[in-house]
Design a protein around this motif. Structure first.
Motif, PDB file in Angstrom:
ATOM      1  N   ARG A  51      -4.927  -4.262  -4.949  1.00 54.80           N
ATOM      2  CA  ARG A  51      -6.197  -3.683  -5.376  1.00 54.80           C
ATOM      3  C   ARG A  51      -6.690  -4.409  -6.620  1.00 54.80           C
ATOM      4  O   ARG A  51      -5.989  -4.513  -7.616  1.00 54.80           O
ATOM      5  CB  ARG A  51      -6.048  -2.193  -5.675  1.00 54.80           C
ATOM      6  N   THR A 146      10.284   8.316  -0.096  1.00 51.77           N
ATOM      7  CA  THR A 146       9.090   8.597  -0.890  1.00 51.77           C
ATOM      8  C   THR A 146       9.493   9.053  -2.276  1.00 51.77           C
ATOM      9  O   THR A 146      10.284   9.986  -2.431  1.00 51.77           O
ATOM     10  CB  THR A 146       8.223   9.687  -0.230  1.00 51.77           C
ATOM     11  N   THR A 148       8.108  10.738  -5.636  1.00 54.15           N
ATOM     12  CA  THR A 148       6.982  11.558  -6.067  1.00 54.15           C
ATOM     13  C   THR A 148       7.125  11.950  -7.527  1.00 54.15           C
ATOM     14  O   THR A 148       8.222  11.897  -8.100  1.00 54.15           O
ATOM     15  CB  THR A 148       6.876  12.849  -5.220  1.00 54.15           C
ATOM     16  N   ASN A 153       3.203  14.459  -5.977  1.00 54.80           N
ATOM     17  CA  ASN A 153       2.272  13.377  -5.668  1.00 54.80           C
ATOM     18  C   ASN A 153       3.040  12.075  -5.468  1.00 54.80           C
ATOM     19  O   ASN A 153       3.913  11.747  -6.275  1.00 54.80           O
ATOM     20  CB  ASN A 153       1.258  13.210  -6.805  1.00 54.80           C
ATOM     21  N   GLN A 156       5.566   5.970  -4.933  1.00 50.26           N
ATOM     22  CA  GLN A 156       5.954   4.838  -4.098  1.00 50.26           C
ATOM     23  C   GLN A 156       6.447   5.337  -2.754  1.00 50.26           C
ATOM     24  O   GLN A 156       7.017   6.425  -2.655  1.00 50.26           O
ATOM     25  CB  GLN A 156       7.067   4.016  -4.745  1.00 50.26           C
ATOM     26  N   GLU A 171       4.552   0.711  -0.385  1.00 54.42           N
ATOM     27  CA  GLU A 171       3.249   1.093  -0.933  1.00 54.42           C
ATOM     28  C   GLU A 171       3.436   1.650  -2.340  1.00 54.42           C
ATOM     29  O   GLU A 171       4.373   2.421  -2.584  1.00 54.42           O
ATOM     30  CB  GLU A 171       2.569   2.156  -0.059  1.00 54.42           C
ATOM     31  N   TYR A 173       1.351   3.583  -5.614  1.00 53.73           N
ATOM     32  CA  TYR A 173       0.177   4.403  -5.906  1.00 53.73           C
ATOM     33  C   TYR A 173       0.026   4.591  -7.414  1.00 53.73           C
ATOM     34  O   TYR A 173       1.008   4.547  -8.153  1.00 53.73           O
ATOM     35  CB  TYR A 173       0.314   5.777  -5.243  1.00 53.73           C
ATOM     36  N   ASP A 174      -1.228   4.830  -7.844  1.00 56.75           N
ATOM     37  CA  ASP A 174      -1.427   5.176  -9.245  1.00 56.75           C
ATOM     38  C   ASP A 174      -1.301   6.693  -9.410  1.00 56.75           C
ATOM     39  O   ASP A 174      -0.999   7.423  -8.451  1.00 56.75           O
ATOM     40  CB  ASP A 174      -2.769   4.649  -9.770  1.00 56.75           C
ATOM     41  N   GLY A 177      -3.126   8.973  -7.036  1.00 57.57           N
ATOM     42  CA  GLY A 177      -2.825   8.900  -5.616  1.00 57.57           C
ATOM     43  C   GLY A 177      -3.518   7.775  -4.874  1.00 57.57           C
ATOM     44  O   GLY A 177      -3.467   7.713  -3.639  1.00 57.57           O
ATOM     45  N   VAL A 178      -4.165   6.851  -5.615  1.00 59.87           N
ATOM     46  CA  VAL A 178      -4.862   5.733  -4.983  1.00 59.87           C
ATOM     47  C   VAL A 178      -3.871   4.587  -4.733  1.00 59.87           C
ATOM     48  O   VAL A 178      -3.109   4.213  -5.621  1.00 59.87           O
ATOM     49  CB  VAL A 178      -6.038   5.243  -5.865  1.00 59.87           C
ATOM     50  N   LEU A 179      -3.905   4.034  -3.536  1.00 61.57           N
ATOM     51  CA  LEU A 179      -3.024   2.927  -3.190  1.00 61.57           C
ATOM     52  C   LEU A 179      -3.389   1.691  -4.002  1.00 61.57           C
ATOM     53  O   LEU A 179      -4.514   1.214  -3.965  1.00 61.57           O
ATOM     54  CB  LEU A 179      -3.144   2.615  -1.691  1.00 61.57           C
ATOM     55  N   GLN A 180      -2.418   1.161  -4.761  1.00 53.69           N
ATOM     56  CA  GLN A 180      -2.656   0.001  -5.611  1.00 53.69           C
ATOM     57  C   GLN A 180      -2.215  -1.314  -4.977  1.00 53.69           C
ATOM     58  O   GLN A 180      -2.742  -2.369  -5.294  1.00 53.69           O
ATOM     59  CB  GLN A 180      -1.921   0.179  -6.943  1.00 53.69           C
TER      60      GLN A 180
END
Length: 315
Positions: A51, A146, A148, A153, A156, A171, A173-174, A177-180
């Motif tokens: 991203r 996962t 959290t 939330n 990774q 994956e 995430y920030d 919760g947005v995929l970075q």
């Protein structure tokens, strides 16, 4: 007919017994993946997503791996076609054909993944790590790990083939919760024929440059002293760049080890401590002056480490 049915049932039982059983312990699965990295051999194709601002950049990589050695090339329709990356546990060599140069950089060790393993082994770790069925990826069954935050939330997600320990998808995430970024294998061969010469990258007539060369050139350009940590310091030089900070040109060096990371800023004249503190947030900072040059340490170092690093930098 009855014998045939019994034979088919027996074959079915054997096939089922050969399938990987679900791994329910996150720590065991992550440790297996870390241990497997030292001896895994495979070739494959993976899609990498990063991203950049509000956009996402996607490219395809052709991967060849043998233990701690990796070779990356790019397909003909890629904007990076012709570039080659060869990495070992000692260094990363990146060939740029347009510039006819090889950049020698530190290896991109999976520091974040190692921290995950420590979290999986530490107190309370299993409250934040979860394992579930990851489905099929590149023709292989996976287990999904996962990570959290305390509210549940995702931070990774890692899709691991449990028998080999190979990481097939990741994956990140920030906090919102947005995929970075991340990667995903679309093809993989876990038993390829590999020639060890594939992991050599020494081309005659090509200019070879290191981060220390960049540091020397930028310090000369900005008329700044070439102050840096010695190569035998317990921190690795990861990046060197020039940055504009409030109208001032700043030489920035980034360092890290398995536990810590920090930046070291060099600039002519004084720096506003209040502005620095706003940028620092929760990070620690230390400022000193030397011969008209401001030296700034900024990172997640504790007080003892901050003092030790600053002494190594001539404070």
């Amino acid at each position: 007919m009855k014998r045939l049915s019994l034979a088919l049932i027996a074959l079915g039982v054997l096939a089922m017994s050969g399938l990987a059983q679900p791994v329910t312990d996150a720590g065991t699965l992550l440790r297996k993946t870390l241990d497997a990295a030292a001896h895994l051999r495979y070739t494959g194709i993976r899609t990498v997503t990063l991203r950049a601002g509000v956009d996402r950049q996607v490219h395809t990589e052709l991967i060849e791996k043998q233990g701690d050695k990796t070779r990356v090339e790019f397909p003909k329709d890629s904007p990076y076609h012709g570039q080659v990356i060869v990495e070992s546990d000692q260094e990363r060599r990146h060939f740029f054909p347009a510039k006819n140069e090889i950049r020698v950089l530190p290896p991109r060790r999976e520091k974040g993944f190692a921290r995950l393993e420590r979290m999986a082994s530490g107190p309370g770790a299993r409250r934040r790590l979860h394992v579930s069925d990851g489905g099929m990826l590149a023709g292989l069954h996976t287990e999904l790990v996962t990570l959290t935050d305390p509210m549940g939330n995702p931070l990774q997600k890692l899709w691991i083939e449990p028998r080999s320990g190979v990481l097939l998808k990741r994956e990140l995430y920030d906090r919102t919760g947005v995929l970075q970024g991340g990667f995903e294998f679309t093809q993989i061969n876990l038993n390829p024929r590999i020639d060890g010469r594939d992991f050599r990258l020494a081309i005659k007539g090509v200019k070879v440059l290191s981060l220390r060369d960049d540091l020397r050139a930028l310090a000369l350009r900005l008329k700044l002293p070439e102050i840096s940590l010695a190569s035998d310091a317990p921190y690795q030089l990861d990046a060197v760049r020039m940055q504009d900070l409030g109208g001032q040109q700043v030489l920035v060096q980034q360092y890290s080890n398995d536990e810590r990371r920090f930046s070291f800023f060099l600039l002519r004249g004084a720096i506003d401590p209040s502005r620095l503190q706003k940028q620092a947030g929760n990070l620690r900072s230390l400022i000193w002056q030397k011969d008209g040059v401001s030296c700034v340490l900024l990172g997640d170092l504790d007080d003892t480490e901050m003092q030790d690093v600053s002494r190594r930098l001539g404070r």
